[in-house]
Write an enzyme that holds these catalytic residues in place. Sequence first.
Site, PDB file in Angstrom:
ATOM      1  N   GLY A 254       0.818  -1.198   0.000  1.00 46.12           N
ATOM      2  CA  GLY A 254       0.000   0.000   0.000  1.00 46.12           C
ATOM      3  C   GLY A 254       0.856   1.253   0.000  1.00 46.12           C
ATOM      4  O   GLY A 254       2.066   1.213   0.236  1.00 46.12           O
ATOM      5  N   CYS A 255       0.233   2.376  -0.272  1.00 54.00           N
ATOM      6  CA  CYS A 255       0.973   3.633  -0.388  1.00 54.00           C
ATOM      7  C   CYS A 255       1.501   4.093   0.969  1.00 54.00           C
ATOM      8  O   CYS A 255       2.710   4.319   1.129  1.00 54.00           O
ATOM      9  CB  CYS A 255       0.106   4.697  -1.035  1.00 54.00           C
ATOM     10  SG  CYS A 255      -1.525   4.898  -0.302  1.00 54.00           S
ATOM     11  N   TYR A 256       0.613   4.222   1.950  1.00 52.32           N
ATOM     12  CA  TYR A 256       1.092   4.598   3.289  1.00 52.32           C
ATOM     13  C   TYR A 256       2.116   3.589   3.808  1.00 52.32           C
ATOM     14  O   TYR A 256       3.171   3.985   4.341  1.00 52.32           O
ATOM     15  CB  TYR A 256      -0.069   4.683   4.280  1.00 52.32           C
ATOM     16  CG  TYR A 256      -0.997   5.875   4.128  1.00 52.32           C
ATOM     17  CD1 TYR A 256      -0.512   7.185   4.185  1.00 52.32           C
ATOM     18  CD2 TYR A 256      -2.364   5.698   3.966  1.00 52.32           C
ATOM     19  CE1 TYR A 256      -1.373   8.272   4.081  1.00 52.32           C
ATOM     20  CE2 TYR A 256      -3.227   6.785   3.859  1.00 52.32           C
ATOM     21  CZ  TYR A 256      -2.725   8.070   3.924  1.00 52.32           C
ATOM     22  OH  TYR A 256      -3.580   9.134   3.832  1.00 52.32           O
TER      23      TYR A 256
ATOM     24  N   THR B 276       4.265   1.837   2.320  1.00 49.84           N
ATOM     25  CA  THR B 276       5.573   2.019   1.701  1.00 49.84           C
ATOM     26  C   THR B 276       6.325   3.175   2.346  1.00 49.84           C
ATOM     27  O   THR B 276       7.482   3.042   2.766  1.00 49.84           O
ATOM     28  CB  THR B 276       5.409   2.255   0.182  1.00 49.84           C
ATOM     29  OG1 THR B 276       4.821   1.090  -0.406  1.00 49.84           O
ATOM     30  CG2 THR B 276       6.745   2.545  -0.479  1.00 49.84           C
ATOM     31  N   ALA B 277       5.655   4.323   2.431  1.00 55.34           N
ATOM     32  CA  ALA B 277       6.329   5.501   2.987  1.00 55.34           C
ATOM     33  C   ALA B 277       6.700   5.292   4.452  1.00 55.34           C
ATOM     34  O   ALA B 277       7.794   5.675   4.891  1.00 55.34           O
ATOM     35  CB  ALA B 277       5.431   6.727   2.847  1.00 55.34           C
TER      36      ALA B 277
END
Lengths: 345, 345, 345, 345
Positions: free
Chosen positions: D148-150, D152-153
């Site tokens: 997911g995007c969150y 990853t960060a």
Amino acid sequence: MIKVGVVGGTGYTGVELLRLLSRHPGVTLTAITSRGEAGMPVAEMFPSLRRRVDLKFVTPQDAQLEKCDVVFFATPNGIAMKQAAELVAAGVRVIDLAADFRIRDVAEWQKWYGMEHAAPELVTEAVYGLPEVNREQIRKARVLANPGCYPTAVQLGFLPLVEAGLVDTDHLIADAKSGVSGAGRKAEVHTLLPEAADSFKAYGVPGHRHLPEIRQGLSLAAGSQVGLTFVPHLTPMIRGIHATLYGRIKHGVDLPDLQALFEKRYANETFVDVMPAGSHPETRSVRASNLCRIAVHRPQGGDTIVVLSVIDNLVKGAAGQAVQNLNIMFGFDEEAGLDIVPVSP
Amino acid sequence: MIKVGVVGGTGYTGVELLRLLSRHPGVTLTAITSRGEAGMPVAEMFPSLRRRVDLKFVTPQDAQLEKCDVVFFATPNGIAMKQAAELVAAGVRVIDLAADFRIRDVAEWQKWYGMEHAAPELVTEAVYGLPEVNREQIRKARVLANPGCYPTAVQLGFLPLVEAGLVDTDHLIADAKSGVSGAGRKAEVHTLLPEAADSFKAYGVPGHRHLPEIRQGLSLAAGSQVGLTFVPHLTPMIRGIHATLYGRIKHGVDLPDLQALFEKRYANETFVDVMPAGSHPETRSVRASNLCRIAVHRPQGGDTIVVLSVIDNLVKGAAGQAVQNLNIMFGFDEEAGLDIVPVSP
Amino acid sequence: MIKVGVVGGTGYTGVELLRLLSRHPGVTLTAITSRGEAGMPVAEMFPSLRRRVDLKFVTPQDAQLEKCDVVFFATPNGIAMKQAAELVAAGVRVIDLAADFRIRDVAEWQKWYGMEHAAPELVTEAVYGLPEVNREQIRKARVLANPGCYPTAVQLGFLPLVEAGLVDTDHLIADAKSGVSGAGRKAEVHTLLPEAADSFKAYGVPGHRHLPEIRQGLSLAAGSQVGLTFVPHLTPMIRGIHATLYGRIKHGVDLPDLQALFEKRYANETFVDVMPAGSHPETRSVRASNLCRIAVHRPQGGDTIVVLSVIDNLVKGAAGQAVQNLNIMFGFDEEAGLDIVPVSP
Amino acid sequence: MIKVGVVGGTGYTGVELLRLLSRHPGVTLTAITSRGEAGMPVAEMFPSLRRRVDLKFVTPQDAQLEKCDVVFFATPNGIAMKQAAELVAAGVRVIDLAADFRIRDVAEWQKWYGMEHAAPELVTEAVYGLPEVNREQIRKARVLANPGCYPTAVQLGFLPLVEAGLVDTDHLIADAKSGVSGAGRKAEVHTLLPEAADSFKAYGVPGHRHLPEIRQGLSLAAGSQVGLTFVPHLTPMIRGIHATLYGRIKHGVDLPDLQALFEKRYANETFVDVMPAGSHPETRSVRASNLCRIAVHRPQGGDTIVVLSVIDNLVKGAAGQAVQNLNIMFGFDEEAGLDIVPVSP
């Protein structure tokens, strides 16, 4: 009608003050100063004020500020401290929207603001203008230190927890996000639209000037020195601050109903709105108004409390709070000039 | 105090009406209808109205609209025409913010709006609510057709030229730009932020529903049928319309001082502000207010006149103009509820 | 590999050039100058170029530009004209992204740009770098005048109509809208985010410097002096230009299929995309790419033709077109370094 | 050249995949499915892909996905789990950009995603596609769960601290901010531009689906179950995630040089850029690229470490990371198709 002067009317807090004061039923604007723009009609620089403000900018010398009942300083840091004493001596009350009188520890102030303080004696006398904490002292203030934008949002969010002694005050975290108007109306590259739009960044992580101000306020509420990590961010919008606050529940504390705690703390506050449990306040829900909306969460019943606190940085975070303080100082209805419905969408 | 009902309170014109009416000194909001949201507190859907509007949405059946003095329709096209007759018969005055009563030629209306008109007899009676043109008829109107957003900005900009017979009315050009709230509060992909932000486009170039409305108004002013090319655009902002208008000076006409012409035309209009010669009005200079600001140019002394006209599409282009019409219809001060200083920045 | 220098690498056209050139297969960046930032790594000022550009800014003196094959000037107006002659004499080809060599009539240039021209003899020699018009001359150019952003969008949109003699060229109208990066990376108040976001305005209505440039190009295409009303606007986005063009069909002309006309005109152009009939191109559909997308309309079969033309002002309107010209001048594939898929959303 | 299919090409991750794959030197796009849009040219829905993608959408039935070498699922949650087994059986490798295979604990997945899992056996086999952690397993993966995007960060930011055992992993805090494209290309009111622009809010504070995914990854790194408070926010921009991470230094730990620790951890990672000490990475510095930029701070030498981590949510947070995983799985250069210079401004 009281006579009001504004020193430094060309920045965002200045023009916002004029928006609010131009509709205030109890004040007459008598002078708006600007060294650089003296002679120019205020409404020429700010067309939104056409037909509302018909004064011209004047030099400080020509402003006859000593004839005012109250003078607002919407100036950069370091100006009010040089001019306040003379005004106070002339019986004029002073409301400083900058930081000159916010920090009681002058040495600390000098460290963070990088200059010598010109009026340390007035710092002692000055009242910190957060009405939800200091209303009684504000009534009699001769020198009023209007709080910073971040400090307003962060303190109002943390106060109920800190005053009740519920969270570990050695390790508070305030992750705050501000619209770009918070950086002021200054010709700078980093706040140009092509630099700041459609992007997001933190700044000042090693240390931001609002840190000691927040720490001072929360330490007073806690009764002891608090520890705070404060990270401000720039978000691509014009107005608004969103503070996301994290406090760890103190070991062994008997946790009350948080929603009830917050509602009770602000039950008599016109401008603090505790949202229903489970809410996520948006900054636009307070846009152009003097409101602070707050929600309190305890994610998944864990030991970290999360408070969400939103204000309009130019209103409750600056000019609106200054007008609220004026109202308290001069005995007006606290909502005078501030009965604005937020503009949304 | 008059009793006011709002049909369709969940769109942008609806919530904007509530923002304005909640501060209007002469009205009591008695019912706000929404079929889909009946039972929900209005301020739950629109937190900006917390503490300002304490009604719940009700179904049209429960609203008892026939007991109101006036009912606003902030509904999609085609709703008011079905309900207005009954209300009018009950002595209730109707203000329609949609298009049902704007076009006098019912066949033309049916062509552009793609449905049969349910109340052609009311079209004949209805008054087109552009106060700067029709103030006297508005006073007595039982059915008030509140103008469209683009038509307001375009007509106010062109009227002085067209009424004075200065420009070739066979070939008028209106290049108009709107903020995205003009598209309404509807779940659609093309107005999502990631679709509409940081981009610009024209739409409806082959034909837009506001074209016949503008043509009708300008033809009345000209005394003959006008020709108009109208190109609307979507601009990445929330509120505001900027109309850039082009008219070619009629051959052989004796051109008066354009600035004086415009100033004289609107000298008695509270909500139309003719800017100083050489100005370029910004939409933000009218944000959240009922103002229309206009500037007139004749680039390089040529034969093309350029008029710049800005409004807030949700205020002077919708809800604000509706309140202005209410004020005229019920004898209130025309500025009642509309004494708002534009929010800028 | 050719050796490339960039003079003035700290503005938006400069950093955009670096973005494109850093991926160009046929060039070596050898020097990027900045008087003010000499010694600073380029990627420190522009973190988006980390790992892509490892040069430091150097002073013009240290740049040894005379050893380059080609030098780009991404400087303010008035710089390239002072330095080009020496470089040309040294065998270096010059591509100026500013306006110094765009206007053939030096007196006209001096009037609009408010300074004396330092190299009128190079104006005569310079080639106007609109590849869709001048590709053959560009191949051999020693001094290349890269077109302005508005002139690129407006000329590409009008050219098919004007070349074919279909519209009245005495009264062309170009209503153009630009993102804020078009104003440059300069510390100025009017392009701060809080000033320019969520608002829309026209500017330069009395006269804008791109007017004579557009008029020159279209007059050449028409074979006679054209008349043009040009109104630029600032729209709250970072990149993109949208030109909405109005031309009245000449009396008595035999109108061909407009769609076919446009498609044929640009059939061999890599970077001009004629959209299907009925289209409304969005600026985001060309974002970060060198494309120009065009749609042609004849609303309601009337006598006014409307052309919509969009570009990315920093690419096809500046740095991308400069690289396209470089490719033509040095015999590279015209798409070298420009094979970018637009970034959307 | 490998044959690639994309299931669900009409959302933001789908069109972003097409942007990247259309320039990838080693792949041939053979089918893009969409039930709703079958028959429509892809470039008609996404004009940015004109001349780049000339396929039409096809139904899943017509796509002959079993003839592909690899199939991407850019679909809502719950689709890939139903179709993956059949493809895998046919020798096709599957990359799922949704959440179906991310959580190893199927019961936990079912709780957060509110549906029964259709292929628990594939969950066991699936490889979590964070190359900076799992590169070797990714090479051989038949089913790849793209993060997911969150997650990853947040994971990339926390990993060096957690792997080194420096912070108290019972009380990690991740305050994350996302652009609106993270909400997908769905017709919904809350992400309309007039709702989401010029405003800021938190959401999902009581619990967000990315919480268990982040917790799983960090627990693996820590070697024990971590505690995490995760607060996502919506910020008014199109692309980008900024994660601000807070970790308290473990009591008694011997703190190494944090900058060196981070630089060493990511020394061999093409797509993770550890910024110089004192940096504040902006999301625009990675716009349109597959980069993650990270900065680590220890404000005022206190006991709280602050990590700033930015990605483009549609690239490193979705489609770009999927292509990076494709490159690893098929032995391409890891940067193939991803050699994009961030677009800034």
